[in-house]
Design a protein around this motif. Structure first.
Motif, PDB file in Angstrom:
ATOM      1  N   ASP A   1       0.828  -1.196   0.000  1.00 32.49           N
ATOM      2  CA  ASP A   1       0.000   0.000   0.000  1.00 32.49           C
ATOM      3  C   ASP A   1       0.874   1.262   0.000  1.00 32.49           C
ATOM      4  O   ASP A   1       0.624   2.179  -0.758  1.00 32.49           O
ATOM      5  N   ALA A   2       1.910   1.310   0.865  1.00 32.08           N
ATOM      6  CA  ALA A   2       2.795   2.487   0.902  1.00 32.08           C
ATOM      7  C   ALA A   2       3.531   2.647  -0.419  1.00 32.08           C
ATOM      8  O   ALA A   2       3.701   3.772  -0.902  1.00 32.08           O
ATOM      9  N   ALA A   3       3.939   1.537  -1.033  1.00 33.17           N
ATOM     10  CA  ALA A   3       4.668   1.613  -2.301  1.00 33.17           C
ATOM     11  C   ALA A   3       3.794   2.206  -3.397  1.00 33.17           C
ATOM     12  O   ALA A   3       4.276   3.004  -4.216  1.00 33.17           O
ATOM     13  N   SER A   4       2.514   1.880  -3.420  1.00 31.68           N
ATOM     14  CA  SER A   4       1.634   2.436  -4.449  1.00 31.68           C
ATOM     15  C   SER A   4       1.357   3.919  -4.210  1.00 31.68           C
ATOM     16  O   SER A   4       1.204   4.678  -5.154  1.00 31.68           O
ATOM     17  N   ARG A   5       1.326   4.343  -2.950  1.00 34.44           N
ATOM     18  CA  ARG A   5       1.068   5.753  -2.639  1.00 34.44           C
ATOM     19  C   ARG A   5       2.318   6.615  -2.736  1.00 34.44           C
ATOM     20  O   ARG A   5       2.255   7.756  -3.195  1.00 34.44           O
ATOM     21  N   LEU A   6       3.472   6.094  -2.284  1.00 37.08           N
ATOM     22  CA  LEU A   6       4.695   6.892  -2.211  1.00 37.08           C
ATOM     23  C   LEU A   6       5.653   6.656  -3.364  1.00 37.08           C
ATOM     24  O   LEU A   6       6.554   7.451  -3.593  1.00 37.08           O
ATOM     25  N   GLY A   7       5.479   5.552  -4.068  1.00 36.77           N
ATOM     26  CA  GLY A   7       6.406   5.182  -5.124  1.00 36.77           C
ATOM     27  C   GLY A   7       7.623   4.474  -4.551  1.00 36.77           C
ATOM     28  O   GLY A   7       7.791   4.360  -3.340  1.00 36.77           O
ATOM     29  N   LEU A   8       8.454   3.971  -5.454  1.00 33.67           N
ATOM     30  CA  LEU A   8       9.666   3.260  -5.060  1.00 33.67           C
ATOM     31  C   LEU A   8      10.876   3.966  -5.645  1.00 33.67           C
ATOM     32  O   LEU A   8      10.771   4.568  -6.710  1.00 33.67           O
ATOM     33  N   PRO A   9      12.022   3.926  -5.000  1.00 31.56           N
ATOM     34  CA  PRO A   9      12.217   3.299  -3.700  1.00 31.56           C
ATOM     35  C   PRO A   9      11.527   4.101  -2.603  1.00 31.56           C
ATOM     36  O   PRO A   9      11.135   5.252  -2.811  1.00 31.56           O
ATOM     37  N   LEU A  10      11.405   3.495  -1.437  1.00 35.03           N
ATOM     38  CA  LEU A  10      10.907   4.191  -0.255  1.00 35.03           C
ATOM     39  C   LEU A  10      11.737   3.768   0.943  1.00 35.03           C
ATOM     40  O   LEU A  10      12.489   2.803   0.884  1.00 35.03           O
ATOM     41  N   MET A  11      11.619   4.533   2.007  1.00 30.85           N
ATOM     42  CA  MET A  11      12.380   4.260   3.224  1.00 30.85           C
ATOM     43  C   MET A  11      11.428   3.743   4.292  1.00 30.85           C
ATOM     44  O   MET A  11      10.459   4.425   4.641  1.00 30.85           O
ATOM     45  N   LEU A  12      11.674   2.527   4.770  1.00 30.26           N
ATOM     46  CA  LEU A  12      10.945   1.992   5.921  1.00 30.26           C
ATOM     47  C   LEU A  12      11.691   2.425   7.173  1.00 30.26           C
ATOM     48  O   LEU A  12      12.920   2.316   7.234  1.00 30.26           O
ATOM     49  N   LYS A  13      10.959   2.913   8.179  1.00 32.16           N
ATOM     50  CA  LYS A  13      11.592   3.436   9.391  1.00 32.16           C
ATOM     51  C   LYS A  13      10.939   2.872  10.637  1.00 32.16           C
ATOM     52  O   LYS A  13       9.722   2.754  10.721  1.00 32.16           O
ATOM     53  N   SER A  14      11.778   2.581  11.612  1.00 29.06           N
ATOM     54  CA  SER A  14      11.300   2.152  12.917  1.00 29.06           C
ATOM     55  C   SER A  14      10.809   3.376  13.679  1.00 29.06           C
ATOM     56  O   SER A  14      11.480   4.406  13.701  1.00 29.06           O
TER      57      SER A  14
END
Length: 140
Positions: A1-14
């Motif tokens: 879901d985040a990839a479709s909204r934000l595009g790739l690459p993206l940063m996953l964060k804790s």
């Protein structure tokens, strides 16, 4: 879901325990292998059925990828009477998305731009009120 909204690459964060690039994982595609590698690097067992935030799993969020030439950082402090002040603007040099070197004062930035960064940071923290801990902005 985040990839479709934000595009790739993206940063996953804790949400907890991450700072200066630590607690982050770059997600370049949404293949099962890439997702598994990213989650494992963040301390999450991808085969676990536990939900984020439960049973020791990390709580994550995603940010869109930002390409930048340099990072100019400003530390803002607040006194017990509510007055804010800034330390001089610095350059934070990243390697593999992790802050490795900080140079003070900021290099390759005019004094006018450094002072403008300090002013913007101070006003941003003031606008967020008590308990504000940080913000990140970009310009193009």
């Amino acid at each position: 879901d985040a990839a479709s909204r934000l595009g790739l690459p993206l940063m996953l964060k804790s949400r907890k325990g991450g700072y200066d690039g630590r607690g982050n994982a770059v997600l370049k595609d949404t293949s099962p292998e890439s997702l598994s590698t990213a989650l494992t690097s963040l301390g999450i067992d991808p085969s676990s059925k536990q939900k984020n935030g439960g049973g020791g799993a990390l709580d994550l969020y995603a940010e869109g990828w930002i390409s930048f030439e340099m990072e100019v950082g400003v530390m803002v402090v607040r006194s017990t009477t509510g007055e804010t002040r800034t330390y001089p603007a610095v350059n934070a040099i990243q390697t593999d998305s992790i802050c490795r070197v900080v140079l003070a004062p900021a290099r390759d930035v005019s004094p006018e731009v450094r002072h403008r960064c300090e002013d913007i940071a101070s006003r941003a923290i003031d606008s967020l009120g008590d308990g504000a801990t940080g913000m990140f902005g970009t310009c193009t």
